[in-house]
Scaffold this motif. Structure first.
Motif, short mmCIF file in Angstrom:
data_model
loop_
_atom_site.label_atom_id
_atom_site.label_comp_id
_atom_site.label_asym_id
_atom_site.label_seq_id
_atom_site.Cartn_x
_atom_site.Cartn_y
_atom_site.Cartn_z
N LEU A 50 0.83 -1.20 0.00
CA LEU A 50 0.00 0.00 0.00
C LEU A 50 0.86 1.25 0.00
CD1 LEU A 50 -2.71 -1.14 2.58
CD2 LEU A 50 -2.94 -1.04 0.09
N SER A 51 1.93 1.25 0.78
CA SER A 51 2.84 2.38 0.85
C SER A 51 3.45 2.67 -0.52
CB SER A 51 3.95 2.09 1.87
OG SER A 51 4.94 3.08 1.83
N GLU A 52 3.89 1.62 -1.19
CA GLU A 52 4.50 1.78 -2.52
C GLU A 52 3.49 2.28 -3.55
OE1 GLU A 52 6.13 -2.09 -3.20
OE2 GLU A 52 7.82 -1.75 -1.85
N LYS A 53 2.30 1.69 -3.56
CA LYS A 53 1.29 2.06 -4.55
C LYS A 53 0.74 3.47 -4.33
CE LYS A 53 1.05 -1.42 -7.31
NZ LYS A 53 1.34 -1.27 -8.73
N LEU A 54 0.60 3.86 -3.07
CA LEU A 54 0.08 5.19 -2.75
C LEU A 54 1.16 6.25 -2.73
CD1 LEU A 54 -2.34 4.20 0.16
CD2 LEU A 54 -2.99 4.84 -2.18
N ASP A 55 2.42 5.81 -2.75
CA ASP A 55 3.57 6.70 -2.69
C ASP A 55 3.53 7.55 -1.42
OD1 ASP A 55 5.99 7.79 -3.53
OD2 ASP A 55 5.02 9.40 -4.66
N VAL A 56 3.31 6.85 -0.29
CA VAL A 56 3.31 7.50 1.02
C VAL A 56 4.19 6.68 1.96
CG1 VAL A 56 1.02 8.54 0.74
CG2 VAL A 56 1.22 6.31 1.81
N THR A 57 4.56 7.28 3.06
CA THR A 57 5.42 6.61 4.03
C THR A 57 4.66 5.53 4.79
OG1 THR A 57 4.92 8.14 5.81
CG2 THR A 57 6.78 8.72 4.35
N MET A 58 5.39 4.60 5.38
CA MET A 58 4.76 3.56 6.20
C MET A 58 4.01 4.15 7.40
SD MET A 58 4.92 0.57 4.91
CE MET A 58 4.70 -0.53 6.31
N PRO A 59 4.56 5.18 8.09
CA PRO A 59 3.78 5.78 9.17
C PRO A 59 2.44 6.36 8.68
CG PRO A 59 6.07 6.39 9.40
CD PRO A 59 5.94 5.70 8.07
N ARG A 60 2.45 6.94 7.48
CA ARG A 60 1.19 7.47 6.91
C ARG A 60 0.21 6.34 6.63
NH1 ARG A 60 -2.90 10.30 6.87
NH2 ARG A 60 -3.73 11.00 4.89
N VAL A 61 0.69 5.21 6.11
CA VAL A 61 -0.17 4.05 5.86
C VAL A 61 -0.77 3.58 7.19
CG1 VAL A 61 -0.22 1.61 5.16
CG2 VAL A 61 0.94 3.29 3.73
N THR A 62 0.05 3.54 8.23
CA THR A 62 -0.44 3.12 9.55
C THR A 62 -1.56 4.04 10.02
OG1 THR A 62 1.70 2.17 10.13
CG2 THR A 62 0.23 2.73 11.96
N ALA A 131 -4.45 9.79 -21.14
CA ALA A 131 -4.30 10.77 -20.05
C ALA A 131 -3.81 10.09 -18.78
CB ALA A 131 -5.63 11.48 -19.81
N ASP A 132 -4.31 8.89 -18.49
CA ASP A 132 -3.88 8.16 -17.31
C ASP A 132 -2.42 7.74 -17.42
OD1 ASP A 132 -4.46 7.00 -14.74
OD2 ASP A 132 -4.42 5.04 -15.71
N GLN A 133 -2.00 7.33 -18.61
CA GLN A 133 -0.59 6.97 -18.82
C GLN A 133 0.32 8.17 -18.58
OE1 GLN A 133 -0.76 5.45 -22.82
NE2 GLN A 133 -1.41 3.41 -22.18
N ILE A 134 -0.09 9.32 -19.07
CA ILE A 134 0.70 10.55 -18.88
C ILE A 134 0.76 10.89 -17.39
CG2 ILE A 134 0.72 13.05 -19.29
CD1 ILE A 134 -0.49 12.35 -22.10
N ARG A 135 -0.39 10.78 -16.70
CA ARG A 135 -0.41 11.04 -15.26
C ARG A 135 0.53 10.13 -14.51
NH1 ARG A 135 -2.15 8.55 -11.08
NH2 ARG A 135 -3.26 7.00 -12.29
N LYS A 136 0.52 8.83 -14.88
CA LYS A 136 1.39 7.86 -14.21
C LYS A 136 2.86 8.20 -14.46
CE LYS A 136 -1.81 3.99 -14.16
NZ LYS A 136 -2.17 2.70 -14.78
N ARG A 137 3.20 8.58 -15.69
CA ARG A 137 4.59 8.96 -15.99
C ARG A 137 4.99 10.18 -15.17
NH1 ARG A 137 3.56 8.01 -21.48
NH2 ARG A 137 3.35 10.22 -21.86
N ASN A 138 4.10 11.16 -15.08
CA ASN A 138 4.40 12.36 -14.31
C ASN A 138 4.53 12.05 -12.83
OD1 ASN A 138 4.43 13.96 -16.58
ND2 ASN A 138 2.30 14.61 -16.37
N ASP A 139 3.69 11.15 -12.32
CA ASP A 139 3.78 10.75 -10.91
C ASP A 139 5.10 10.05 -10.65
OD1 ASP A 139 1.29 11.80 -10.45
OD2 ASP A 139 0.26 9.87 -10.27
N THR A 140 5.54 9.22 -11.59
CA THR A 140 6.79 8.49 -11.44
C THR A 140 7.99 9.44 -11.50
OG1 THR A 140 5.78 6.58 -12.49
CG2 THR A 140 8.18 6.60 -12.38
N ALA A 141 7.87 10.49 -12.31
CA ALA A 141 8.97 11.44 -12.47
C ALA A 141 9.19 12.30 -11.24
CB ALA A 141 8.71 12.34 -13.68
N ARG A 142 8.19 12.37 -10.35
CA ARG A 142 8.33 13.21 -9.16
C ARG A 142 9.36 12.70 -8.24
NH1 ARG A 142 3.25 13.71 -6.03
NH2 ARG A 142 2.48 11.93 -7.09
#
Length: 142
Positions: A50-62, A131-142
């Motif tokens: 969940l942490s990896e997919k949401l791109d958030v820290t483990m404490p945030r997932v908790t 549009a979703d593919q572009i969003r995913k690429r941009n999210d990955t580039a962050r």
């Protein structure tokens, strides 16, 4: 592709890419995303996924999971084999929220596309997918 299959594909892409607009105001956008990910994972997974997919820290997932447990949307269990591992599982209530969301989104897509033919729906699907593919690429580039 038949109209029904095209509409299902549009709903699937919109659900994945627009998972930020919660239709059930009792849950947050993050909680809705967790429910969606749990459903896609077959009903259960681990916090690290969940942490990896949401791109958030483990404490945030908790923190997210604590809130979801209090709302009875998920359960967490410590693995009997390895007490360091935790399994997060969607509950009946959590599945109900996802079903409601999918039903609402399906009805919305049906209304929006009701005057479109199959070729126009295919064009919409291609656009949303791109549009979703572009969003995913941009999210990955962050």
């Amino acid at each position: 592709m038949k109209r029904d299959e095209l509409l299902k594909n549009v709903v699937d892409v919109m659900e994945e890419s627009a998972n930020r607009n919660s239709l059930d105001r009792l849950i947050s956008t993050c909680e809705e995303s967790v429910l969606y990910l749990l459903e896609k994972a077959g009903g259960s997974t681990n916090p690290k996924y969940l942490s990896e997919k949401l791109d958030v820290t483990m404490p945030r997932v908790t923190m997210i999971l604590n809130g979801m447990e209090s709302k009875e949307l998920v359960t967490r269990e410590i693995s009997a084999e390895d007490r360091r591992k935790v399994e997060v599982t969607i509950t009946k209530k959590g599945r109900s929220v996802i079903r409601k969301r999918r039903k609402n989104l399906t009805e919305y897509v049906d209304r929006v596309t009701s005057d479109m033919d199959e070729a126009e729906i295919e064009t919409v699907l291609k656009f949303i997918t791109k549009a979703d593919q572009i969003r995913k690429r941009n999210d990955t580039a962050r």
